[in-house]
Scaffold this active site. Sequence first.
Site, PDB file in Angstrom:
ATOM      1  N   THR A   1       5.967  -0.847  -2.845  1.00 50.15           N
ATOM      2  CA  THR A   1       6.763  -0.957  -4.072  1.00 50.15           C
ATOM      3  C   THR A   1       6.492  -2.329  -4.670  1.00 50.15           C
ATOM      4  O   THR A   1       6.841  -3.357  -4.072  1.00 50.15           O
ATOM      5  CB  THR A   1       8.274  -0.822  -3.773  1.00 50.15           C
ATOM      6  OG1 THR A   1       8.496   0.414  -3.110  1.00 50.15           O
ATOM      7  CG2 THR A   1       9.080  -0.850  -5.058  1.00 50.15           C
TER       8      THR A   1
ATOM      9  N   LEU B   1       2.298  -2.339   1.845  1.00 50.93           N
ATOM     10  CA  LEU B   1       2.501  -3.782   2.025  1.00 50.93           C
ATOM     11  C   LEU B   1       3.825  -4.217   1.394  1.00 50.93           C
ATOM     12  O   LEU B   1       4.370  -3.518   0.544  1.00 50.93           O
ATOM     13  CB  LEU B   1       1.318  -4.525   1.393  1.00 50.93           C
ATOM     14  CG  LEU B   1      -0.027  -4.209   2.073  1.00 50.93           C
ATOM     15  CD1 LEU B   1      -1.207  -4.526   1.164  1.00 50.93           C
ATOM     16  CD2 LEU B   1      -0.137  -4.969   3.387  1.00 50.93           C
ATOM     17  N   PRO B   2       4.325  -5.412   1.795  1.00 50.28           N
ATOM     18  CA  PRO B   2       5.664  -5.800   1.339  1.00 50.28           C
ATOM     19  C   PRO B   2       5.819  -5.945  -0.187  1.00 50.28           C
ATOM     20  O   PRO B   2       6.729  -5.361  -0.755  1.00 50.28           O
ATOM     21  CB  PRO B   2       5.907  -7.142   2.041  1.00 50.28           C
ATOM     22  CG  PRO B   2       5.002  -7.137   3.223  1.00 50.28           C
ATOM     23  CD  PRO B   2       3.794  -6.335   2.804  1.00 50.28           C
TER      24      PRO B   2
ATOM     25  N   LYS C   1      14.394  -7.391  -3.957  1.00 49.03           N
ATOM     26  CA  LYS C   1      13.087  -7.462  -4.656  1.00 49.03           C
ATOM     27  C   LYS C   1      12.976  -6.340  -5.693  1.00 49.03           C
ATOM     28  O   LYS C   1      12.622  -6.584  -6.845  1.00 49.03           O
ATOM     29  CB  LYS C   1      11.961  -7.331  -3.623  1.00 49.03           C
ATOM     30  CG  LYS C   1      10.566  -7.278  -4.233  1.00 49.03           C
ATOM     31  CD  LYS C   1       9.526  -6.665  -3.297  1.00 49.03           C
ATOM     32  CE  LYS C   1       9.702  -5.182  -3.132  1.00 49.03           C
ATOM     33  NZ  LYS C   1       8.615  -4.481  -2.460  1.00 49.03           N
TER      34      LYS C   1
ATOM     35  N   LYS D   1       9.961   4.617  -9.574  1.00 48.43           N
ATOM     36  CA  LYS D   1      10.511   4.178  -8.284  1.00 48.43           C
ATOM     37  C   LYS D   1      11.652   3.162  -8.480  1.00 48.43           C
ATOM     38  O   LYS D   1      12.692   3.255  -7.824  1.00 48.43           O
ATOM     39  CB  LYS D   1       9.367   3.564  -7.459  1.00 48.43           C
ATOM     40  CG  LYS D   1       9.767   2.754  -6.255  1.00 48.43           C
ATOM     41  CD  LYS D   1      10.325   3.585  -5.136  1.00 48.43           C
ATOM     42  CE  LYS D   1      10.887   2.682  -4.053  1.00 48.43           C
ATOM     43  NZ  LYS D   1      11.593   3.379  -3.028  1.00 48.43           N
TER      44      LYS D   1
HETATM   45  P1  NAD Z   1       7.592  -4.231   6.566  1.00 49.47           P
HETATM   46  O1  NAD Z   1       7.848  -5.664   6.282  1.00 49.47           O
HETATM   47  O2  NAD Z   1       8.264  -3.570   7.722  1.00 49.47           O
HETATM   48  O3  NAD Z   1       5.993  -3.976   6.760  1.00 49.47           O
HETATM   49  C1  NAD Z   1       4.994  -4.588   6.008  1.00 49.47           C
HETATM   50  C2  NAD Z   1       3.772  -4.737   6.924  1.00 49.47           C
HETATM   51  O4  NAD Z   1       2.688  -5.257   6.150  1.00 49.47           O
HETATM   52  C3  NAD Z   1       4.005  -5.708   8.085  1.00 49.47           C
HETATM   53  O5  NAD Z   1       3.710  -5.056   9.308  1.00 49.47           O
HETATM   54  C4  NAD Z   1       3.046  -6.867   7.801  1.00 49.47           C
HETATM   55  O6  NAD Z   1       2.511  -7.461   8.968  1.00 49.47           O
HETATM   56  C5  NAD Z   1       1.974  -6.143   6.995  1.00 49.47           C
HETATM   57  N1  NAD Z   1       1.149  -7.034   6.179  1.00 49.47           N
HETATM   58  C6  NAD Z   1       1.549  -8.020   5.341  1.00 49.47           C
HETATM   59  N2  NAD Z   1       0.473  -8.604   4.766  1.00 49.47           N
HETATM   60  C7  NAD Z   1      -0.621  -7.987   5.261  1.00 49.47           C
HETATM   61  C8  NAD Z   1      -2.019  -8.136   5.057  1.00 49.47           C
HETATM   62  N3  NAD Z   1      -2.516  -9.059   4.239  1.00 49.47           N
HETATM   63  N4  NAD Z   1      -2.857  -7.317   5.742  1.00 49.47           N
HETATM   64  C9  NAD Z   1      -2.379  -6.377   6.593  1.00 49.47           C
HETATM   65  N5  NAD Z   1      -1.058  -6.188   6.824  1.00 49.47           N
HETATM   66  C10 NAD Z   1      -0.201  -6.983   6.166  1.00 49.47           C
HETATM   67  O7  NAD Z   1       7.929  -3.461   5.206  1.00 49.47           O
HETATM   68  P2  NAD Z   1       8.243  -1.900   5.031  1.00 49.47           P
HETATM   69  O8  NAD Z   1       9.697  -1.663   5.211  1.00 49.47           O
HETATM   70  O9  NAD Z   1       7.243  -1.111   5.796  1.00 49.47           O
HETATM   71  O10 NAD Z   1       7.961  -1.750   3.454  1.00 49.47           O
HETATM   72  C11 NAD Z   1       6.659  -1.705   2.913  1.00 49.47           C
HETATM   73  C12 NAD Z   1       6.770  -1.351   1.434  1.00 49.47           C
HETATM   74  O11 NAD Z   1       7.455  -0.094   1.296  1.00 49.47           O
HETATM   75  C13 NAD Z   1       7.561  -2.378   0.615  1.00 49.47           C
HETATM   76  O12 NAD Z   1       6.945  -2.549  -0.627  1.00 49.47           O
HETATM   77  C14 NAD Z   1       8.937  -1.723   0.468  1.00 49.47           C
HETATM   78  O13 NAD Z   1       9.616  -2.155  -0.708  1.00 49.47           O
HETATM   79  C15 NAD Z   1       8.564  -0.258   0.409  1.00 49.47           C
HETATM   80  N6  NAD Z   1       9.606   0.686   0.856  1.00 49.47           N
HETATM   81  C16 NAD Z   1      10.311   0.454   2.002  1.00 49.47           C
HETATM   82  C17 NAD Z   1      11.292   1.372   2.383  1.00 49.47           C
HETATM   83  C18 NAD Z   1      12.109   1.170   3.640  1.00 49.47           C
HETATM   84  O14 NAD Z   1      13.084   1.923   3.844  1.00 49.47           O
HETATM   85  N7  NAD Z   1      11.748   0.226   4.517  1.00 49.47           N
HETATM   86  C19 NAD Z   1      11.529   2.517   1.612  1.00 49.47           C
HETATM   87  C20 NAD Z   1      10.760   2.737   0.481  1.00 49.47           C
HETATM   88  C21 NAD Z   1       9.800   1.808   0.112  1.00 49.47           C
END
Ligand code: NAD
Length: 298
Positions: free
Chosen positions: A96, A65-66, A246, A171
């Site tokens: 994260t 999740l975000p 963030k 992380k």
């Molecule tokens: P994203 O915004 O693409 O995806 C998040 C998903 O969570 C969305 O599809 C959203 O609809 C869903 N969501 C939100 N609230 C929800 C709920 N209550 N129930 C169900 N689904 C829900 O984000 P991302 O890029 O996939 O990143 C996710 C996590 O991974 C973050 O914490 C980010 O910091 C971490 N991260 C991302 C990357 C990257 O390269 N994108 C790399 C490492 C870590």
Amino acid sequence: MATVGFIGLGNMGGPMASNLAKAGHKVKAFDLSEEALKAIVADGAQAAKTAAEAIDGAEFVVSMLPADRHVKGVYLGDDGLINKLNKDQLVIDCSTISSETAMYVGEQLEKAGIAFIDAPVSGGVGGAKAGTLTFICGGTETNVDRARSVLNDMGKNVFRAGDVGAGQIAKICNNMLLSVLMVGTSEALQLGKANGLDPKVLSEIMLASSGSNWTLQVYNPCPGVMDNVPSSNDYQGGFLVDLMAKDLGLAQQTALESGAATPMGSLTRNLYHSWSEQGHGRQDFSSIFNYVAPKSQK
Ligand code: NAD
């Protein structure tokens, strides 16, 4: 093979859940986005109508999740999963978030007899798609070892940094370093360009010299130097500026609380925050390359 409830199918969670399904696990997935759900069904997972339906009967619950509030909401909110999970399930939160929130969620679940680890990842969207992520876990050795059977199908490294919350600390240390490397690499490439150098040639020189680092190896921020990276795709499809901002905020909060000195981390946090404020929050974090462009090119 296990039954896995997967919550959060965004840029990272989507391909991670897809890899689990492809490896033969039974994946029941939930996201607020209909589009994300459709994509995962095409990859062999079942779509659930609610988070509670996704975790029903699962041995493992994985969330991606975000940010903090989403994780707190899903597990501890009014209709939180804490009231639906059972003692045989292991919760693996890969989002994260702050170490503080991970520890709080872990403690609340533990009080209800539910096992929890934090397992944030490194490796980006490319690593999520290729199944080569690094998982940086916090939790008991028993729980981290138990999680390996699903984590190994989404990544190639599983580390245990310490107890619950320690994965998040490791992380943000890594991401703070990454942001410093990204800004420094962008500045060096812009400096070379402004003085007539070809950024491809300069990248090759630095790759073979003492300035070599991960951003030059696999994530060059200058458009056209590398194929299949966000900079060559209008800075779309990678790790958002907003998410980096963030993480850098989390690093600064942790530094303040622990008295650690992080002047470079503080500077990159301000740069990413300001770049987001200027309307670039939804671009990949390598777009900071344009923030440090000579004034004439902005
Ligand atoms: P994203 O915004 O693409 O995806 C998040 C998903 O969570 C969305 O599809 C959203 O609809 C869903 N969501 C939100 N609230 C929800 C709920 N209550 N129930 C169900 N689904 C829900 O984000 P991302 O890029 O996939 O990143 C996710 C996590 O991974 C973050 O914490 C980010 O910091 C971490 N991260 C991302 C990357 C990257 O390269 N994108 C790399 C490492 C870590």
